[in-house]
Design a protein around this motif. Structure first.
Motif, PDB file in Angstrom:
ATOM      1  N   VAL A   1      -8.483   9.724   3.027  1.00 27.23           N
ATOM      2  CA  VAL A   1      -6.897   9.472   2.844  1.00 27.23           C
ATOM      3  C   VAL A   1      -6.810   8.718   1.597  1.00 27.23           C
ATOM      4  O   VAL A   1      -7.000   7.361   1.676  1.00 27.23           O
TER       5      VAL A   1
ATOM      6  N   VAL B   1      -3.363  -1.764   7.753  1.00 22.84           N
ATOM      7  CA  VAL B   1      -2.267  -0.981   7.108  1.00 22.84           C
ATOM      8  C   VAL B   1      -1.906   0.233   8.042  1.00 22.84           C
ATOM      9  O   VAL B   1      -2.684   0.612   8.760  1.00 22.84           O
TER      10      VAL B   1
ATOM     11  N   LYS C   1      -9.486   5.323  -1.400  1.00 23.71           N
ATOM     12  CA  LYS C   1      -9.919   6.235  -0.631  1.00 23.71           C
ATOM     13  C   LYS C   1     -10.241   5.941   0.848  1.00 23.71           C
ATOM     14  O   LYS C   1     -11.575   5.153   0.849  1.00 23.71           O
TER      15      LYS C   1
ATOM     16  N   VAL D   1       0.876  -1.214  -0.101  1.00 17.03           N
ATOM     17  CA  VAL D   1      -0.105  -0.040   0.023  1.00 17.03           C
ATOM     18  C   VAL D   1       0.799   1.318  -0.253  1.00 17.03           C
ATOM     19  O   VAL D   1       1.785   1.048   0.856  1.00 17.03           O
ATOM     20  N   SER D   2       0.640   2.146  -0.698  1.00 13.92           N
ATOM     21  CA  SER D   2       1.353   3.479  -0.702  1.00 13.92           C
ATOM     22  C   SER D   2       0.274   4.826  -0.577  1.00 13.92           C
ATOM     23  O   SER D   2      -0.686   4.482  -0.850  1.00 13.92           O
ATOM     24  N   SER D   3       0.725   5.504  -0.101  1.00  9.80           N
ATOM     25  CA  SER D   3      -0.062   7.153  -0.057  1.00  9.80           C
ATOM     26  C   SER D   3       0.770   8.175   0.411  1.00  9.80           C
ATOM     27  O   SER D   3       1.977   8.081   0.993  1.00  9.80           O
TER      28      SER D   3
ATOM     29  N   ALA E   1      -4.933   6.384  -1.159  1.00  9.16           N
ATOM     30  CA  ALA E   1      -3.900   5.239  -1.013  1.00  9.16           C
ATOM     31  C   ALA E   1      -4.105   4.741  -2.367  1.00  9.16           C
ATOM     32  O   ALA E   1      -4.898   4.579  -3.095  1.00  9.16           O
ATOM     33  N   THR E   2      -3.004   3.647  -2.773  1.00  9.01           N
ATOM     34  CA  THR E   2      -2.941   2.779  -3.892  1.00  9.01           C
ATOM     35  C   THR E   2      -2.595   1.480  -3.097  1.00  9.01           C
ATOM     36  O   THR E   2      -1.623   1.189  -2.657  1.00  9.01           O
TER      37      THR E   2
ATOM     38  N   PHE F   1      -0.170   3.647   8.438  1.00  9.22           N
ATOM     39  CA  PHE F   1       0.472   4.804   7.879  1.00  9.22           C
ATOM     40  C   PHE F   1       1.360   5.434   8.906  1.00  9.22           C
ATOM     41  O   PHE F   1       1.193   5.853  10.074  1.00  9.22           O
TER      42      PHE F   1
ATOM     43  N   VAL G   1       4.200   3.358   4.213  1.00  9.58           N
ATOM     44  CA  VAL G   1       3.003   2.699   4.463  1.00  9.58           C
ATOM     45  C   VAL G   1       3.347   1.200   4.402  1.00  9.58           C
ATOM     46  O   VAL G   1       4.159   0.777   3.615  1.00  9.58           O
TER      47      VAL G   1
END
Length: 161
Positions: free
Chosen positions: A126, A111, A141, A66-68, A128-129, A113, A74
């Motif tokens: 928030v 997840v 989101k 997961v990225s954000s 995220a991918t 953060f 993350v």
């Protein structure tokens, strides 16, 4: 006649609304719903995210990352209890069984953060991918719930991170 027009409009409106509620996000045969985080407490540097993942494919898949832009880093974590103490541990993925579901929830997979760039504010979102091993990536989101939002957490012990 006006009542008939109103009725048709209402039915069409409900149909569109129901379709929009059916799945929050989708990539391939993966549907991701009910994404949420808690609002940040004053001075809080990290936050946890939760979701439900459904795999309609005939083969298993895995959430691998997961990225954000909301955090410096993350990670995927799980809660493991040893000697009566729950501890969070980083994991390299979360399995999503074929024709099955995976739930990331308080007290289990979630997840993390890390080093938030700004506090999570109740009512916000928030971005995220999510990256799945087979299905690929999907932009999502997380909805920011109240700080005290804690579904199903009664009875969980102390947690060390």
């Amino acid at each position: 006649m006006n009542i008939r027009k109103w009725g048709v409009g209402a039915v069409l409106g409900l149909s569109v609304a129901t379709t929009a509620w059916a799945a929050d996000f989708k990539v391939g045969q993966i549907e991701v719903d009910d994404l949420w985080v808690r609002a940040s407490a004053p001075g809080q540097a990290n936050g946890a995210g939760y979701m439900e993942i459904e795999n309609d494919a005939k083969a298993a898949d895995r959430l691998v990352s997961v990225s954000s832009p909301a955090a410096e880093r993350v990670e995927l974590h799980n809660v493991v209890t040893e000697n009566g103490v729950a501890q969070m541990r980083q994991v390299d993925g979360v399995a999503v069984p074929a024709d099955g579901k995976a739930k990331l929830a308080p007290g289990g997979y979630h997840v993390m953060f890390l080093k938030l760039k700004a506090p999570f504010v109740e009512g916000g979102e928030v971005p995220a991918t999510l990256k799945f091993e087979q299905a690929g990536e999907v932009a999502v989101k997380f909805k920011v719930k109240p700080l005290g939002h804690n579904p199903g957490m009664a009875g969980h012990g102390h947690m060390k991170h």
